[in-house]
Design an enzyme around this catalytic site. Structure first.
Site, mmCIF file in Angstrom:
data_model
loop_
_atom_site.group_PDB
_atom_site.id
_atom_site.type_symbol
_atom_site.label_atom_id
_atom_site.label_comp_id
_atom_site.label_asym_id
_atom_site.label_seq_id
_atom_site.Cartn_x
_atom_site.Cartn_y
_atom_site.Cartn_z
ATOM 1 N N LYS A 185 -9.245 2.677 -3.415
ATOM 2 C CA LYS A 185 -9.794 2.134 -2.174
ATOM 3 C C LYS A 185 -11.203 2.656 -1.928
ATOM 4 O O LYS A 185 -11.452 3.863 -2.001
ATOM 5 C CB LYS A 185 -8.874 2.499 -1.007
ATOM 6 C CG LYS A 185 -9.227 1.824 0.316
ATOM 7 C CD LYS A 185 -8.220 2.196 1.391
ATOM 8 C CE LYS A 185 -8.521 1.490 2.701
ATOM 9 N NZ LYS A 185 -7.581 1.880 3.776
ATOM 10 N N CYS A 208 -5.501 -2.650 2.626
ATOM 11 C CA CYS A 208 -5.415 -2.550 4.081
ATOM 12 C C CYS A 208 -6.717 -2.936 4.774
ATOM 13 O O CYS A 208 -7.139 -4.077 4.762
ATOM 14 C CB CYS A 208 -4.964 -1.147 4.465
ATOM 15 S SG CYS A 208 -4.535 -0.971 6.221
ATOM 16 N N GLU A 222 0.827 -1.202 0.000
ATOM 17 C CA GLU A 222 0.000 0.000 0.000
ATOM 18 C C GLU A 222 0.870 1.265 0.000
ATOM 19 O O GLU A 222 1.787 1.401 0.806
ATOM 20 C CB GLU A 222 -0.899 0.002 1.234
ATOM 21 C CG GLU A 222 -1.760 1.241 1.394
ATOM 22 C CD GLU A 222 -2.501 1.250 2.716
ATOM 23 O OE1 GLU A 222 -3.396 2.105 2.868
ATOM 24 O OE2 GLU A 222 -2.188 0.419 3.597
#
Length: 515
Positions: free
Chosen positions: A321, A373, A263
């Protein structure tokens, strides 16, 4: 007095601490089972208010020991003053403890039911419903769901059918059966004994993930690059060139079809590293290679950025995301709250969420289900990309929690997502733990934390859909809600009936007293 202190404070706190040892990195799931048995004993002897309090104390101990790593992220790496960071952690723990308190209130309110119904149906349903709520209310935070303690247990074959929440319910029901063997009447003990005897057979009979999904297409040679950039150095301009060079050079030495970076491995907005990205794209294309690079991508019509994964080389496209971290990547609530928290020293991000529906990234004809994540905590987010995705990719930066159990706990969450979906999962973490996880949840290769490392291995994509990914948590919502509602109505009915039976006797005693 001492008895009340132990029953309302010491005992539930002790059981909450013990429950933590069922999770990574310890994986002592029998200890979690024992702690739940102790909690059942406490709830069976309490009224609703006291049952809620005991559940709350249990939750404070469980989450206080299990998610205390949040303090490291806030104080050590975000620079928030120690008192404020401690207060924030206490507020989080107190909030999470509300859900075991709700389960305790239901359990204590229904304690007059027959022991088998109470221990095997009502309490497991109450606990399951509380976890479902915890994973849904607000943005959801299902960390330390009891089901994750079974990821290394023989019971984990139930995951493709019921998911992690279903495993939590099964674990509490198993604790109820063991409690009945010790404390139940003869019939209750016989029922519990039958369940304990049948359970291994049921676990053996339940089809594994291999039954629901099948391998498809050629193997994909996958490489994970773990750059191991310390969070304190990551965003320092003086370290940017070294970071970019490290990822470029480690990728150049990796003969693989798909190379996965963690990430935001590129510690800069995309517009500041355009030449670097062009060179990387050109090199990857020449090698017939796909590189998935984490970076910040400017959001359209916004001052913020997407937390993104960009496909370079043989692959094309970008994933933004969708499920952001509250009070980290954004602040829920009015705009003034963001500025207020920033003024207090909280480095609140202004990340922009990506669209719910996004095209899948591909590499060599294989569709990839991306998560970044925090997103891998939510099976419902993973399910959006199925059954199209043949492989799951999770990129993360767990450097925020360096040196804490959070790294191993987060790895187990990824293992559960692989189990539930019947898909291999590639997990790239900045400072570890990176891993290549099979469709059965088994970790075939992994790195150590706090080291610069590469993992390279062939992965086999799979097709098909497990029952859990097909139906999600909807059946559990309906079932647990129905059992809890019927249990509470039944408990009210039992109290009303007992009150009616007491009234004639009270009248007779009053009449005799007057005579």
């Amino acid at each position: 007095m001492m008895r009340r202190v132990v029953g309302d404070g010491v005992a539930p706190a002790l059981f909450g601490v013990l429950a933590t040892f069922g999770f990574a990195p310890w994986h002592c799931y029998p200890v979690t089972l024992i702690s739940v048995i102790g909690l059942l004993v406490l709830w069976r002897r309490a009224g609703p208010a006291r049952g809620a309090w005991r559940g709350f104390v249990f939750g404070c101990a469980l989450f206080g020991t299990g998610v205390s790593w949040v303090y490291v992220a806030l104080h050590t790496y975000s620079g928030i003053a120690a008192p404020l960071a401690g207060l924030a952690v206490a507020a989080l723990v107190g909030y999470l403890a509300i859900y075991p308190a709700l389960a305790g209130a239901v359990a204590a309110a229904t304690r007059r039911f027959a022991a088998p119904i109470w221990a095997l149906l009502i309490v497991p349903a109450a606990w399951g419903l509380s976890e479902l709520l915890r994973g849904w209310v607000g943005t959801g935070f299902p960390w330390l769901s009891l089901g994750y303690s079974t990821v290394a247990a023989p019971l984990n074959g139930v995951a493709p059918l019921l998911g992690s929440y279903g495993l939590s319910i099964v674990l509490v029901a198993a604790a109820g059966a063991l409690w009945l063997l010790y404390a139940g009447a003869l019939i209750a003990r016989l029922i519990a004994l039958a369940l304990v005897a049948v359970l291994p057979v049921l676990v053996w009979w339940v089809p594994s993930a291999a039954h629901w999904t099948q391998p498809v297409g050629p193997r994909l040679r996958v490489a994970i690059i773990q750059g191991n950039i310390d969070q304190a150095d990551k965003w320092q301009p003086a370290h940017r060139a070294e970071t970019l060079a490290r990822y470029r050079d480690m990728t150049a030495r990796s003969r693989a079809d798909l190379v996965v970076w963690p990430e935001v491995a590129i510690p800069a907005p995309a517009e500041q590293v355009v030449p670097y990205l062009k060179q990387l794209r050109r090199t990857a294309a020449q090698r017939n290679q796909t590189v998935l690079a984490g970076l910040l991508w400017p959001a359209a019509n916004s001052r913020g950025y997407h937390n993104s994964v960009l496909a370079l080389g043989q692959g094309r496209g970008r994933y933004d995301k969708r499920h952001l971290v509250p009070f980290g990547e954004y602040v829920p609530g009015p705009a003034w709250l963001t500025g207020h928290l920033s003024n207090m020293g909280a480095p609140v991000g202004r990340t922009v969420a990506g669209p719910v529906t996004q095209p899948l990234l591909h590499s060599h004809g294989v569709a990839l289900g991306l998560s970044i994540c925090f997103e891998d905590l939510f099976a419902r987010d993973i399910a959006r990309d199925l059954p199209m995705a043949g492989m799951l990719i999770n990129v993360t930066n767990d450097a925020w929690f360096a040196g804490t159990p959070a790294l191993a706990q987060h790895l187990d969450i990824a293992r559960m997502r692989a189990l539930e979906s019947g898909r291999p999962l590639v997990r790239a973490a900045n400072t570890g733990i990176s891993a290549l996880i099979g469709f059965d949840g088994h970790v075939y290769q992994h790195t150590a934390a706090d080291e610069s490392a590469r993992l390279i291995a062939p992965m086999v994509p799979r097709r098909g859909l497990t029952p859990y990914m097909a139906y999600g948590d909807t059946p559990l919502w309906w079932a647990t809600s129905a059992v809890v509602m019927l249990g509470l109505l039944g408990a009210w009915g039992l109290r009303w009936r007992a009150a009616r039976l007491r009234r004639p006797a009270e009248r007779r005693r009053a009449l005799r007293a007057r005579l």
